[in-house]
Motif scaffolding. Sequence first.
Motif, PDB file in Angstrom:
ATOM      1  N   HIS A   1       0.856  -1.320  -0.109  1.00  0.00           N
ATOM      2  CA  HIS A   1      -0.101  -0.043  -0.022  1.00  0.00           C
ATOM      3  C   HIS A   1       0.860   1.213   0.030  1.00  0.00           C
ATOM      4  O   HIS A   1       0.407   2.145  -0.733  1.00  0.00           O
ATOM      5  N   LEU A   2       2.024   1.225   0.936  1.00  0.00           N
ATOM      6  CA  LEU A   2       2.757   2.308   0.808  1.00  0.00           C
ATOM      7  C   LEU A   2       3.516   2.622  -0.665  1.00  0.00           C
ATOM      8  O   LEU A   2       3.478   3.796  -0.994  1.00  0.00           O
ATOM      9  N   ASN A   3       3.642   1.664  -1.370  1.00  0.00           N
ATOM     10  CA  ASN A   3       4.644   1.677  -2.556  1.00  0.00           C
ATOM     11  C   ASN A   3       3.378   2.055  -3.535  1.00  0.00           C
ATOM     12  O   ASN A   3       3.605   3.053  -4.516  1.00  0.00           O
ATOM     13  N   LEU A   4       2.170   1.799  -3.471  1.00  0.00           N
ATOM     14  CA  LEU A   4       1.243   2.275  -4.558  1.00  0.00           C
ATOM     15  C   LEU A   4       0.931   3.718  -4.195  1.00  0.00           C
ATOM     16  O   LEU A   4       0.643   4.538  -5.194  1.00  0.00           O
ATOM     17  N   MET A   5       0.842   3.966  -3.003  1.00  0.00           N
ATOM     18  CA  MET A   5       0.515   5.408  -2.622  1.00  0.00           C
ATOM     19  C   MET A   5       1.897   6.223  -3.251  1.00  0.00           C
ATOM     20  O   MET A   5       1.510   7.527  -3.827  1.00  0.00           O
ATOM     21  N   LEU A   6       2.881   5.911  -2.955  1.00  0.00           N
ATOM     22  CA  LEU A   6       4.130   6.561  -3.635  1.00  0.00           C
ATOM     23  C   LEU A   6       3.869   6.781  -5.206  1.00  0.00           C
ATOM     24  O   LEU A   6       4.415   7.765  -5.620  1.00  0.00           O
ATOM     25  N   GLY A   7       3.505   5.681  -5.753  1.00  0.00           N
ATOM     26  CA  GLY A   7       3.536   5.580  -7.281  1.00  0.00           C
ATOM     27  C   GLY A   7       2.232   6.792  -7.430  1.00  0.00           C
ATOM     28  O   GLY A   7       2.538   7.572  -8.519  1.00  0.00           O
ATOM     29  N   CYS A   8       1.182   6.757  -6.828  1.00  0.00           N
ATOM     30  CA  CYS A   8      -0.045   7.949  -7.058  1.00  0.00           C
ATOM     31  C   CYS A   8       0.557   9.286  -6.988  1.00  0.00           C
ATOM     32  O   CYS A   8       0.260   9.948  -7.705  1.00  0.00           O
ATOM     33  N   LEU A   9       1.200   9.200  -5.813  1.00  0.00           N
ATOM     34  CA  LEU A   9       1.859  10.441  -5.547  1.00  0.00           C
ATOM     35  C   LEU A   9       2.879  11.313  -6.828  1.00  0.00           C
ATOM     36  O   LEU A   9       2.646  12.294  -7.413  1.00  0.00           O
ATOM     37  N   ARG A  10       3.626  10.121  -7.216  1.00  0.00           N
ATOM     38  CA  ARG A  10       4.862  10.483  -8.371  1.00  0.00           C
ATOM     39  C   ARG A  10       3.894  10.927  -9.542  1.00  0.00           C
ATOM     40  O   ARG A  10       4.336  11.412 -10.530  1.00  0.00           O
ATOM     41  N   GLN A  11       2.913  10.030  -9.954  1.00  0.00           N
ATOM     42  CA  GLN A  11       1.959  10.359 -10.932  1.00  0.00           C
ATOM     43  C   GLN A  11       1.287  11.856 -10.919  1.00  0.00           C
ATOM     44  O   GLN A  11       1.227  12.357 -12.066  1.00  0.00           O
ATOM     45  N   LEU A  12       0.936  12.333  -9.771  1.00  0.00           N
ATOM     46  CA  LEU A  12       0.457  13.473  -9.677  1.00  0.00           C
ATOM     47  C   LEU A  12       1.666  14.602  -9.573  1.00  0.00           C
ATOM     48  O   LEU A  12       1.435  15.733 -10.264  1.00  0.00           O
ATOM     49  N   ASP A  13       2.821  14.410  -8.938  1.00  0.00           N
ATOM     50  CA  ASP A  13       3.851  15.176  -8.946  1.00  0.00           C
ATOM     51  C   ASP A  13       5.292  14.598  -9.280  1.00  0.00           C
ATOM     52  O   ASP A  13       5.833  13.885  -8.409  1.00  0.00           O
ATOM     53  N   PRO A  14       5.644  14.395 -10.334  1.00  0.00           N
ATOM     54  CA  PRO A  14       6.999  13.907 -10.939  1.00  0.00           C
ATOM     55  C   PRO A  14       8.127  14.286 -10.158  1.00  0.00           C
ATOM     56  O   PRO A  14       9.186  13.578 -10.162  1.00  0.00           O
ATOM     57  N   THR A  15       7.943  15.538  -9.509  1.00  0.00           N
ATOM     58  CA  THR A  15       9.405  15.997  -8.806  1.00  0.00           C
ATOM     59  C   THR A  15       9.072  15.864  -7.271  1.00  0.00           C
ATOM     60  O   THR A  15      10.113  16.233  -6.429  1.00  0.00           O
TER      61      THR A  15
END
Length: 380
Positions: free
Chosen positions: A140-154
Motif C-alpha cells: 500500500h505504501l508503494n502504491l501510494m508513492l506511485g500515485c504521488l509520483r503520478q501527480l507530482d513527478p518532482t
Amino acid sequence: MRFSDYFTNLTTRPRLLLGFLLLIGFVLLSWQNYQPPADAELNKRVRYLEQVIEEGAGVGTDLASINSQNPEWALFSLSFTAYALASRAEQQPALRPEAARYVALAVAQVLQPPIRGTFEPLATAASPIDTTGSVLYLGHLNLMLGCLRQLDPTTTYAGLHDTLSGALYRRYAQAPSGCLESYVGRRWVPDNTVALASLALHSQLSGSPYRMAAERWVARARRHYLDPKTGVLASQVDAQGRPQEEARGSMVGWSIWFLARFDPKFARQQYQLYQQHFSTNLGVLRLYRERAGAYNTSTGDIDSGPLVLGYSMPANAFAFADAVALHDQRNAQRLYRLIALGRRSVESPTELRYGVRFLDLPVSPLAEVLLLYAECPAVR
C-alpha cells in the motif's frame, strides 16, 4: 355475456395490466446501467477525506479511533484516499495540485509510528523503511508513492519509491512461494495484488522492468493459486505456493479490484468465475456470498463481517468495485442499489460522507473511501 362474466373482466383486466406494468418495470430496472455520481457530489466527499488526512492519527481523531479498532483499517483509510484522489485528478486535471498535496500528507502519515508501528514495531519517524517487512504495509505504501509520483513527478519521495519498488521486485524473484508474507507465515493473495499493482505503476511512470514481477505472478497464479472447486484465487498460499485457505468473497473481490490495474484479462476471467460461483442474481439486485455454496448465518470474522445466509458486506462492496473497474455497468447498478439500501448520508455545506444505515460503525472514513475509489477507479 352474463353479467357475472362482465364484472369479472372489469376486475381482472386492471390486475393483469398492473402485473404487466410491474413486470416491465422489473425488466427495465434489471437492464439499467450504473451512472457514476456527479462531480459536485464526489468533490464534497473528497473534502471530507482531505479533512481526515489533515487531522492525522493523533489522539481523538477519526484515524486514531479506527486504528484502535484495527490498525489495518487506518492504513487502508489513508491508502485508498490516495488512490481515489489520484483517480479524481486523472478525471479532473484541475484537481491535480490539491490531490498531490493531500496524497503527500497521507504518505507522511503512513510513514509515522501510529500507522507504521503496527507493521514495524521498532520504527521511529526517522528510521528507514524495512524493505524486508510486511507486503501488506509495503504494498500500500508503494502504491501510494506511485500515485504521488503520478501527480507530482518532482516529489521528494521519488527516491523512496525507486528503492522500495526495487526491493519488492527482487523479493518476488526470490520468493519460493511467489507470494510475500503479510504477517509471519501468512501469505495473503489480496495483499500481494496491491504490491504487484504498485510495481506495474512504477514501470509505467519510470520505464523500470518491475512490471515483469506482476506478469510472472499471474502466470504462476494460473497454474498454482486457483481454488480447485471454483477456479478463483485462493485466499492464502503456503511457503511452497500451494492454496492454504479456500477462496473467499471478501478476498477474491479485493484481488480482482487490483488485478484490473495490471492484468485486466485475468481480472475479467476471475470476475466471471466469481459471479458464477459466489453470487445470486435477483434481477434488480445481485448478492455475493463469502464462500461458494455456503448459506449460513453467523457473526463471521474480521474480514467478512456478519454473514446473512452466507452473504457478506465486503464481498458485495468489492464486487461493486470490480464491476465498475471492468465496465460491467449493469451488474454495477444492481450492486449499487444494494449498497444504497444500507447507507445514510451525513452532509454539510462543504462535505459529504456516508455512514451505515441502522448501525453506528466507527469505520465511516474507511467505508466512505472504499466506496469513493470504487466509483472513480484508475483511468487506464
